[in-house]
Design an enzyme around this catalytic site. Sequence first.
Site, PDB file in Angstrom:
ATOM      1  N   GLU A  78       0.863  -1.182   0.000  1.00  0.00           N
ATOM      2  CA  GLU A  78       0.000   0.000   0.000  1.00  0.00           C
ATOM      3  C   GLU A  78       0.890   1.219   0.000  1.00  0.00           C
ATOM      4  O   GLU A  78       1.932   1.235   0.662  1.00  0.00           O
ATOM      5  CB  GLU A  78      -0.894   0.017   1.243  1.00  0.00           C
ATOM      6  CG  GLU A  78      -1.916  -1.090   1.250  1.00  0.00           C
ATOM      7  CD  GLU A  78      -2.749  -1.121   2.515  1.00  0.00           C
ATOM      8  OE1 GLU A  78      -2.489  -0.315   3.432  1.00  0.00           O
ATOM      9  OE2 GLU A  78      -3.649  -1.954   2.587  1.00  0.00           O
ATOM     10  N   TYR A 102       7.474   2.018  -7.756  1.00  0.00           N
ATOM     11  CA  TYR A 102       6.697   0.782  -7.820  1.00  0.00           C
ATOM     12  C   TYR A 102       6.234   0.480  -9.251  1.00  0.00           C
ATOM     13  O   TYR A 102       6.223  -0.682  -9.663  1.00  0.00           O
ATOM     14  CB  TYR A 102       5.519   0.834  -6.848  1.00  0.00           C
ATOM     15  CG  TYR A 102       5.951   1.015  -5.409  1.00  0.00           C
ATOM     16  CD1 TYR A 102       7.073   0.365  -4.909  1.00  0.00           C
ATOM     17  CD2 TYR A 102       5.258   1.856  -4.555  1.00  0.00           C
ATOM     18  CE1 TYR A 102       7.483   0.545  -3.592  1.00  0.00           C
ATOM     19  CE2 TYR A 102       5.662   2.030  -3.239  1.00  0.00           C
ATOM     20  CZ  TYR A 102       6.772   1.370  -2.769  1.00  0.00           C
ATOM     21  OH  TYR A 102       7.172   1.546  -1.466  1.00  0.00           O
TER      22      TYR A 102
END
Length: 166
Positions: free
Chosen positions: A119, A131
């Site tokens: 998250e 990411y």
Amino acid sequence: MISLPFGPFARRNFAIEPLAAADCPHLHRIHVETFRHPWSEEDFHALIGQDTVFGFMAREEGRPGSAAGFVLARLVVDEAEILTIAVLPALQRRGVGRALMDAVLRHLHRERARSLFLEVDQANVAAQALYRRLGFVKVGDRPAYYETQGGRSAALILRRDLGGPA
């Protein structure tokens, strides 16, 4: 141990090493400098004591006891999650986070994990870019999850498929 110089502007080399319980004071200190609601040293001790939890620390070479950043993850059966990742603010955007994530991905490959979740705060654009480069895709969100100075922001739920056993 992996030793990597980070980019043309780097003046320091970092080694990526597995975490140990003795690292908990460093983890807490880095978390305090990085997060609005840091975890306690006891929280880190409790997590590192679990069989399913593993992690890595980035240390400055030639400086025993130094700590630049860390990642803590959990692997249950063939599914993993990043519990937290933090790099000292002064050392961010120098490849330390990437090296930590690479260490996690190598570990999960050896363990034959199938997927990795994490998250990230929707406001953390730099982390989202990292990411994305690592192959993560958004699979959901948690509205108003993080408390910010101006209110609340969503947590983006990201996943990377790792292959693993069929």
